[in-house]
Design a protein around this motif. Sequence first.
Motif, mmCIF file in Angstrom:
data_model
loop_
_atom_site.group_PDB
_atom_site.id
_atom_site.type_symbol
_atom_site.label_atom_id
_atom_site.label_comp_id
_atom_site.label_asym_id
_atom_site.label_seq_id
_atom_site.Cartn_x
_atom_site.Cartn_y
_atom_site.Cartn_z
ATOM 1 N N GLU A 1 12.679 -7.750 -6.108
ATOM 2 C CA GLU A 1 12.499 -6.937 -7.312
ATOM 3 C C GLU A 1 11.025 -6.885 -7.706
ATOM 4 O O GLU A 1 10.469 -5.808 -7.922
ATOM 5 N N ARG A 2 10.382 -8.027 -7.777
ATOM 6 C CA ARG A 2 8.983 -8.077 -8.189
ATOM 7 C C ARG A 2 8.071 -7.420 -7.148
ATOM 8 O O ARG A 2 7.152 -6.693 -7.486
ATOM 9 N N MET A 3 8.352 -7.662 -5.869
ATOM 10 C CA MET A 3 7.535 -7.062 -4.820
ATOM 11 C C MET A 3 7.632 -5.535 -4.852
ATOM 12 O O MET A 3 6.634 -4.837 -4.733
ATOM 13 N N MET A 4 8.841 -5.018 -5.054
ATOM 14 C CA MET A 4 9.015 -3.573 -5.103
ATOM 15 C C MET A 4 8.367 -2.982 -6.357
ATOM 16 O O MET A 4 7.868 -1.849 -6.325
ATOM 17 N N LEU A 5 8.332 -3.726 -7.441
ATOM 18 C CA LEU A 5 7.618 -3.263 -8.631
ATOM 19 C C LEU A 5 6.111 -3.231 -8.384
ATOM 20 O O LEU A 5 5.413 -2.357 -8.893
ATOM 21 N N ARG A 6 5.605 -4.165 -7.577
ATOM 22 C CA ARG A 6 4.184 -4.104 -7.195
ATOM 23 C C ARG A 6 3.910 -2.845 -6.395
ATOM 24 O O ARG A 6 2.900 -2.170 -6.598
ATOM 25 N N LEU A 7 4.828 -2.521 -5.473
ATOM 26 C CA LEU A 7 4.675 -1.305 -4.680
ATOM 27 C C LEU A 7 4.734 -0.069 -5.579
ATOM 28 O O LEU A 7 3.936 0.858 -5.432
ATOM 29 N N LEU A 8 5.658 -0.062 -6.530
ATOM 30 C CA LEU A 8 5.753 1.036 -7.493
ATOM 31 C C LEU A 8 4.465 1.149 -8.307
ATOM 32 O O LEU A 8 3.961 2.251 -8.535
ATOM 33 N N ALA A 9 3.913 0.022 -8.745
ATOM 34 C CA ALA A 9 2.658 0.035 -9.507
ATOM 35 C C ALA A 9 1.538 0.657 -8.682
ATOM 36 O O ALA A 9 0.746 1.459 -9.193
ATOM 37 N N PHE A 10 1.504 0.324 -7.398
ATOM 38 C CA PHE A 10 0.494 0.935 -6.534
ATOM 39 C C PHE A 10 0.686 2.446 -6.509
ATOM 40 O O PHE A 10 -0.267 3.212 -6.669
ATOM 41 N N ALA A 11 1.919 2.878 -6.310
ATOM 42 C CA ALA A 11 2.186 4.316 -6.225
ATOM 43 C C ALA A 11 1.865 5.034 -7.532
ATOM 44 O O ALA A 11 1.317 6.134 -7.525
ATOM 45 N N LEU A 12 2.181 4.417 -8.663
ATOM 46 C CA LEU A 12 1.917 5.027 -9.969
ATOM 47 C C LEU A 12 0.434 5.287 -10.215
ATOM 48 O O LEU A 12 0.066 6.278 -10.820
ATOM 49 N N PHE A 13 -0.416 4.381 -9.756
ATOM 50 C CA PHE A 13 -1.840 4.458 -10.055
ATOM 51 C C PHE A 13 -2.685 4.568 -8.790
ATOM 52 O O PHE A 13 -3.881 4.271 -8.815
ATOM 53 N N ALA A 14 -2.082 5.008 -7.703
ATOM 54 C CA ALA A 14 -2.734 5.049 -6.392
ATOM 55 C C ALA A 14 -4.073 5.754 -6.437
ATOM 56 O O ALA A 14 -4.253 6.762 -7.122
ATOM 57 N N ASN A 15 -4.976 5.189 -5.681
ATOM 58 C CA ASN A 15 -6.316 5.712 -5.531
ATOM 59 C C ASN A 15 -6.976 4.859 -4.459
ATOM 60 O O ASN A 15 -6.503 3.774 -4.153
ATOM 61 N N GLU A 16 -8.020 5.346 -3.885
ATOM 62 C CA GLU A 16 -8.647 4.660 -2.754
ATOM 63 C C GLU A 16 -9.219 3.286 -3.121
ATOM 64 O O GLU A 16 -9.364 2.431 -2.269
ATOM 65 N N GLU A 17 -9.527 3.065 -4.384
ATOM 66 C CA GLU A 17 -10.122 1.805 -4.813
ATOM 67 C C GLU A 17 -9.106 0.812 -5.371
ATOM 68 O O GLU A 17 -9.464 -0.293 -5.753
ATOM 69 N N LEU A 18 -7.829 1.178 -5.452
ATOM 70 C CA LEU A 18 -6.798 0.287 -5.978
ATOM 71 C C LEU A 18 -6.323 -0.643 -4.868
ATOM 72 O O LEU A 18 -5.990 -0.189 -3.778
ATOM 73 N N HIS A 19 -6.282 -1.943 -5.173
ATOM 74 C CA HIS A 19 -5.907 -2.940 -4.158
ATOM 75 C C HIS A 19 -4.977 -3.993 -4.742
ATOM 76 O O HIS A 19 -5.063 -4.323 -5.921
ATOM 77 N N PHE A 20 -4.141 -4.550 -3.863
ATOM 78 C CA PHE A 20 -3.341 -5.703 -4.231
ATOM 79 C C PHE A 20 -4.273 -6.901 -4.266
ATOM 80 O O PHE A 20 -5.153 -7.041 -3.415
ATOM 81 N N SER A 21 -4.085 -7.761 -5.233
ATOM 82 C CA SER A 21 -4.899 -8.982 -5.287
ATOM 83 C C SER A 21 -4.098 -10.110 -4.636
ATOM 84 O O SER A 21 -3.041 -9.872 -4.057
#
Length: 187
Positions: free
Chosen positions: A38-58
């Motif tokens: 659940e949490r991992m998929m929400l991280r993926l959703l967060a990436f998709a919501l705010f996607a941009n070339e400079e957005l990265h997982f920490s």
Amino acid sequence: MALTATIFKAAVDISDIRRHYYRQHRLTLARHPSETDERMMLRLLAFALFANEELHFSRGLSNDDEPDLWQKSLSGEIELWIELGQPSEKRLKRALGLSKHVVILNYGGQEVQNWQQQFAATIQRESKLTVLSFSPQQSRALAELAQRNLSCQFTFDESSIWVSSQDSTIELQPLWQTEVFLPESSH
């Protein structure tokens, strides 16, 4: 013996009508041993919501000093801090102090309501804070899409998020507690 992260590969196709962002991303997500699907998929959703070339997982759960995702400027300033769950007052203040904008994706049922009540004044007062809340049913439906090799499509319109995988499509309608923050997309 220490447990290691489980690696997930995701081919993500994003169609964001709100900000005219249409891209494909190939992502690698390391799921910490204590992290749920659940949490991992929400991280993926967060990436998709705010996607941009400079957005990265920490480093996320393995490092308390970092958000789940972030976007930094070329000079190292934190432009966007994305946090999942219900951050403590200390963590929220730190995020607001270190970054230009903070986004919190809330999930977890009653915990979400309790957190929102506790931080209602901060949520209303802070112009650089955006809070989205997902019902337990929505976050669990998203978790059911998790696969080690995932291919999915995220489609965003003004009020809904559509997530499609090989097997199913779900609709999410998060509650935006504040004005919707849409970062500039880099074309």
